[in-house]
Design a protein around this motif. Structure first.
Motif, PDB file in Angstrom:
ATOM      1  N   GLY A  89       0.447  -1.443   0.001  1.00 27.43           N
ATOM      2  CA  GLY A  89       0.203   0.750  -0.218  1.00 27.43           C
ATOM      3  C   GLY A  89       1.341   1.553  -0.086  1.00 27.43           C
ATOM      4  N   SER A  90       0.463   2.576   0.571  1.00 28.77           N
ATOM      5  CA  SER A  90       1.407   3.289   0.425  1.00 28.77           C
ATOM      6  C   SER A  90       1.174   4.095   2.248  1.00 28.77           C
ATOM      7  CB  SER A  90       0.166   4.450   0.107  1.00 28.77           C
ATOM      8  OG  SER A  90      -0.724   5.046   0.418  1.00 28.77           O
ATOM      9  N   PRO A  91       2.024   5.215   2.083  1.00 35.64           N
ATOM     10  CA  PRO A  91       1.946   5.658   3.351  1.00 35.64           C
ATOM     11  C   PRO A  91       0.148   6.165   3.816  1.00 35.64           C
ATOM     12  CG  PRO A  91       3.858   6.313   2.500  1.00 35.64           C
ATOM     13  CD  PRO A  91       2.427   5.290   2.034  1.00 35.64           C
ATOM     14  N   ARG A  92      -0.213   6.309   3.788  1.00 36.37           N
ATOM     15  CA  ARG A  92      -1.403   7.111   3.727  1.00 36.37           C
ATOM     16  C   ARG A  92      -2.355   6.026   3.890  1.00 36.37           C
ATOM     17  NH1 ARG A  92      -1.889  12.038   4.972  1.00 36.37           N
ATOM     18  NH2 ARG A  92      -4.217  12.457   4.115  1.00 36.37           N
ATOM     19  N   ARG A  93      -1.856   4.904   3.442  1.00 35.10           N
ATOM     20  CA  ARG A  93      -3.384   3.561   2.745  1.00 35.10           C
ATOM     21  C   ARG A  93      -2.646   2.257   2.702  1.00 35.10           C
ATOM     22  NH1 ARG A  93      -6.871   6.847   3.448  1.00 35.10           N
ATOM     23  NH2 ARG A  93      -7.821   8.205   1.968  1.00 35.10           N
TER      24      ARG A  93
END
Length: 73
Positions: A41-45
């Protein structure tokens, strides 16, 4: 970007919390404490493996004096 459906075998923070019966903030706390690790995922997701989420729920948590015991379903 919010996932319509996360990759197979993974859960978003909200889905992970729902799967083990805790609040999303608890899942984020497990990550902060090193009990649970992100698998993508990503740092926010972030996304987490299903097996890792279940293991984090069963992991022994440190307790403080006077803290209520955790009920495991």
């Amino acid at each position: 970007m919010e996932y319509v459906q996360p990759p197979a075998g993974t859960l978003t923070t909200s889905l992970a919390a729902l799967a083990v019966g805790v609040q999303p903030a608890t899942v984020r706390d497990w990550v902060r404490r090193g009990i649970l690790t992100r698998c993508g995922g990503s740092p926010r997701r972030p996304v987490f493996r299903v097996e890792d989420v279940q293991a984090a729920r069963a992991a022994a948590k440190p307790t403080r004096p006077g803290q209520r015991p955790v009920k495991v379903a």
